[in-house]
Design an enzyme around this catalytic site. Sequence first.
Site, PDB file in Angstrom:
ATOM      1  N   HIS A   1      42.592  31.861 140.952  1.00 26.48           N
ATOM      2  CA  HIS A   1      43.835  32.531 140.560  1.00 26.48           C
ATOM      3  C   HIS A   1      43.488  33.806 139.807  1.00 26.48           C
ATOM      4  CE1 HIS A   1      47.641  33.515 138.921  1.00 26.48           C
ATOM      5  NE2 HIS A   1      47.443  33.023 137.723  1.00 26.48           N
TER       6      HIS A   1
ATOM      7  N   CYS B   1      47.404  26.366 135.157  1.00 27.66           N
ATOM      8  CA  CYS B   1      47.254  26.492 136.613  1.00 27.66           C
ATOM      9  C   CYS B   1      46.935  25.155 137.270  1.00 27.66           C
ATOM     10  CB  CYS B   1      46.127  27.462 136.970  1.00 27.66           C
ATOM     11  SG  CYS B   1      46.134  29.031 136.115  1.00 27.66           S
TER      12      CYS B   1
ATOM     13  N   HIS C   1      52.875  38.715 138.808  1.00 25.55           N
ATOM     14  CA  HIS C   1      51.969  37.773 138.163  1.00 25.55           C
ATOM     15  C   HIS C   1      50.551  37.866 138.734  1.00 25.55           C
ATOM     16  CE1 HIS C   1      51.365  33.279 136.832  1.00 25.55           C
ATOM     17  NE2 HIS C   1      50.218  33.898 136.947  1.00 25.55           N
TER      18      HIS C   1
ATOM     19  N   HIS D   1      44.863  37.731 138.195  1.00 29.78           N
ATOM     20  CA  HIS D   1      45.947  38.619 137.774  1.00 29.78           C
ATOM     21  C   HIS D   1      45.675  40.040 138.264  1.00 29.78           C
ATOM     22  CE1 HIS D   1      47.711  36.125 134.169  1.00 29.78           C
ATOM     23  NE2 HIS D   1      47.578  35.406 135.266  1.00 29.78           N
TER      24      HIS D   1
ATOM     25  N   GLU E   1      39.963  46.248 159.590  1.00 30.55           N
ATOM     26  CA  GLU E   1      38.814  45.387 159.899  1.00 30.55           C
ATOM     27  C   GLU E   1      38.679  44.215 158.925  1.00 30.55           C
ATOM     28  OE1 GLU E   1      36.933  45.431 162.477  1.00 30.55           O
ATOM     29  OE2 GLU E   1      35.214  44.201 161.916  1.00 30.55           O
TER      30      GLU E   1
END
Lengths: 249, 249, 249, 249
Positions: free
Chosen positions: D122, D104, D208, D124, D151
């Site tokens: 990140h 990443c 992903h 999943h 909201e």
Amino acid sequence: MAPVESSQESAHDNNDHLVKSDDSQHPANLIPELCRKFWTLGWVTGTGGGTSIRDNDLVYLAPSGVQKELMKPEDIYVLELSKQTDPKKRVYLRSPPTLKPSQCTPLFIAAFTKRNAGCCIHTHSQWAVLVTLLLESRPLNTNVFEINNIEQIKGFGKGYQKLGNLGYHDTLRIPVIENTPHEEDLTESLEEAMDKYPDTYAVLVRRHGVYVWGETVHKAKTQCESLDYLFQLAIEMKKLGIPWLSDIP
Amino acid sequence: MAPVESSQESAHDNNDHLVKSDDSQHPANLIPELCRKFWTLGWVTGTGGGTSIRDNDLVYLAPSGVQKELMKPEDIYVLELSKQTDPKKRVYLRSPPTLKPSQCTPLFIAAFTKRNAGCCIHTHSQWAVLVTLLLESRPLNTNVFEINNIEQIKGFGKGYQKLGNLGYHDTLRIPVIENTPHEEDLTESLEEAMDKYPDTYAVLVRRHGVYVWGETVHKAKTQCESLDYLFQLAIEMKKLGIPWLSDIP
Amino acid sequence: MAPVESSQESAHDNNDHLVKSDDSQHPANLIPELCRKFWTLGWVTGTGGGTSIRDNDLVYLAPSGVQKELMKPEDIYVLELSKQTDPKKRVYLRSPPTLKPSQCTPLFIAAFTKRNAGCCIHTHSQWAVLVTLLLESRPLNTNVFEINNIEQIKGFGKGYQKLGNLGYHDTLRIPVIENTPHEEDLTESLEEAMDKYPDTYAVLVRRHGVYVWGETVHKAKTQCESLDYLFQLAIEMKKLGIPWLSDIP
Amino acid sequence: MAPVESSQESAHDNNDHLVKSDDSQHPANLIPELCRKFWTLGWVTGTGGGTSIRDNDLVYLAPSGVQKELMKPEDIYVLELSKQTDPKKRVYLRSPPTLKPSQCTPLFIAAFTKRNAGCCIHTHSQWAVLVTLLLESRPLNTNVFEINNIEQIKGFGKGYQKLGNLGYHDTLRIPVIENTPHEEDLTESLEEAMDKYPDTYAVLVRRHGVYVWGETVHKAKTQCESLDYLFQLAIEMKKLGIPWLSDIP
């Protein structure tokens, strides 16, 4: 008679030293910690499921019928893998005095013997059970779960004695075997599934759960997590009408 | 007069020693610990549900209206089972000063008296309620939940005074009784269900929840977990169009 | 000048003593503890939602924009209820130096003023939001959630200044008000809903969440739990085709 | 030669001081704490996902392949943002001896460089994956997730270098990019999505997961929570037949 008495004493102390360690990474400490975690994930509800770790020739096993979130190192069974020559007569190096060995034992041993695994996890995850039920709802039972094009597939190794992990486009295939009334009777069909799918790290058991293994505790546990993620995702995909297999360039 | 004063003093101290123990396995310590766990499982939300443990003739009871995850040993009621001769007049050996006894008390006592149970758990699990709602959605209410061919069924004992557990192919049957405005009024129909299903370890209450018992705390708790697992699985099976009963050789 | 400086010093120390206590039941300790619990329940995700406790004339408020599971006593605002005469100019007895007051403040104050509540909880629970969405999916918006014949309904008080709780057959009615771009603008319609449903302990806000109050922290919290249980159950009932209202003798 | 040896010693000690701090808010302490929390939320199952924090020019990164709930400060990579001139040759100031850097990394760096972010997460999350799957089930893939009139949307900032948050009626738009076999190959399309949606704080990756960033750890984390809340809500809305976009005055 003294030596005999001494030997009896040794039997009496039951090799308890094998499950006593200050090292948090010792199998007798790791198994209870893993089982506590698995209980919170709903994998070992109501004493279901089990876990085993192999350290060279020594195999450490969670017992039968214990509340998994309350397990202690002294509840762990130990056996020598190389000495299990008679499958009908299991010999334990260390047995907890008041417990019974797990019916999963021969299945764990199959993973250690046939796949050289270092850890094997058995869960009753509802997502695993539901996947096997969905694969049953057809004229003929389907004997493999297949999914592709999901990033989490990369959490699986390519297979036995192969380096690296599956790719995003690869199809993950997990064989499904039929359940039997006695868990130890699953051993033969589990071994058959291992032969037919030599690279799989897991076998689903219809209406029962899943067995997942790996070279190390780390790999068995993270593959078990990734697989449960995929089972849950597959159930949600089914509810939303999305197929498990797709053709993406 | 001295003895009387002494007796009053004894009444005044309210037998608090009955709920004070350093042993984590003492019922007055176990009930709060179980209730904390059950709260995280969503079984005793909003002070619903309850738990009771019997130790020979002594019955320990969670009180009414307490936040289950915050319960303390001093909140526990104690009574002598053999002295509850008048069902309309409950006599407590120990009562917390500011609390009220649970409306579940006569139902717990039925499990102890008619089934010789050592522990009885009452949950408001949504899965239990949904199962009773699904069984209602027919011309006539269905008064039994049935499921078979799921491995987790093996988590249940064969029945009252019988050894061993149900098998994989056995059908687990849990009777359903209709709810009543006052919980203590459930006692009669709970006892009728126990008579009609002498081997059951649980009774569902329509639109309300479930009562589960066992010879020991371990058995009541693990059977309650296995049952909740099966209720949740049954709801997911229903959503996916999979029947609860099947014919597998 | 000395007195003025002293007063400034007092302003500078910001009445921090109001949020410092060794008593776990002190509002400044209870609010962070409750918020940690609510975070695990998914009620206050992403700094949403809020909680306020009233102790006689003192009102303790969670601040705006804080991660609820990390809140500390020193993050709490304090005001005097009787001194909030101008709704457009809020006066705080104690303000955390770097935070902003919650937009929920006027709504909490409405519960304290109009209902004499001791605690008010605001959640963004998804089950609450989904219930309001289902009630919207009709020609005209429905402005009340209704459910009956579920045991958990007994977790609610009969209403303002009334003793006892709702019965099993009673219909629980929770009014729904429309959301507004600015949370403080909800105050008027919240107060209108309180007037129209004088016995309700909660108001749903469309596409937003729910406000729940009670005479005490215990009652507000357990009613909020019971209500969330009923909202979740209602969503599952909807998925399974089971109506929320039924006619049971 | 002495200075060289000294420099080698310095290299040998691997700048471990960069990840040693008693301050719980130090990035090397925060990343493991966040990852433990994310694991319980199901965001980083099976070593999936990742987190990175930028402190001025220093970037702290979770490693590849570590069980996220077990991560330790000494597992953290550190690099200098201004020194990453060659995208094909990453230079680390501090590398854990036995681990591998996260795939990443280039995506985190894009958020830091192009958006001046202070933290990037990140996940999943299955809800994120399911949203991208639902947007795929059409003649042409849809490349943006849109939702309004909820909201929780107010939990998002208005955009890059803008003050304030989105309003209730605003439409939250999160671009979707197609997944690639190798995670680092996502960088180009992530940067394109950032260009096309200059105010977004997140990018979904088909099949992903999602990347979410913010000016601070607080903002990245709470925006990630709010977004996951909206993804889960969107999936439940879909199941109940409620559209994601609505026209409310």
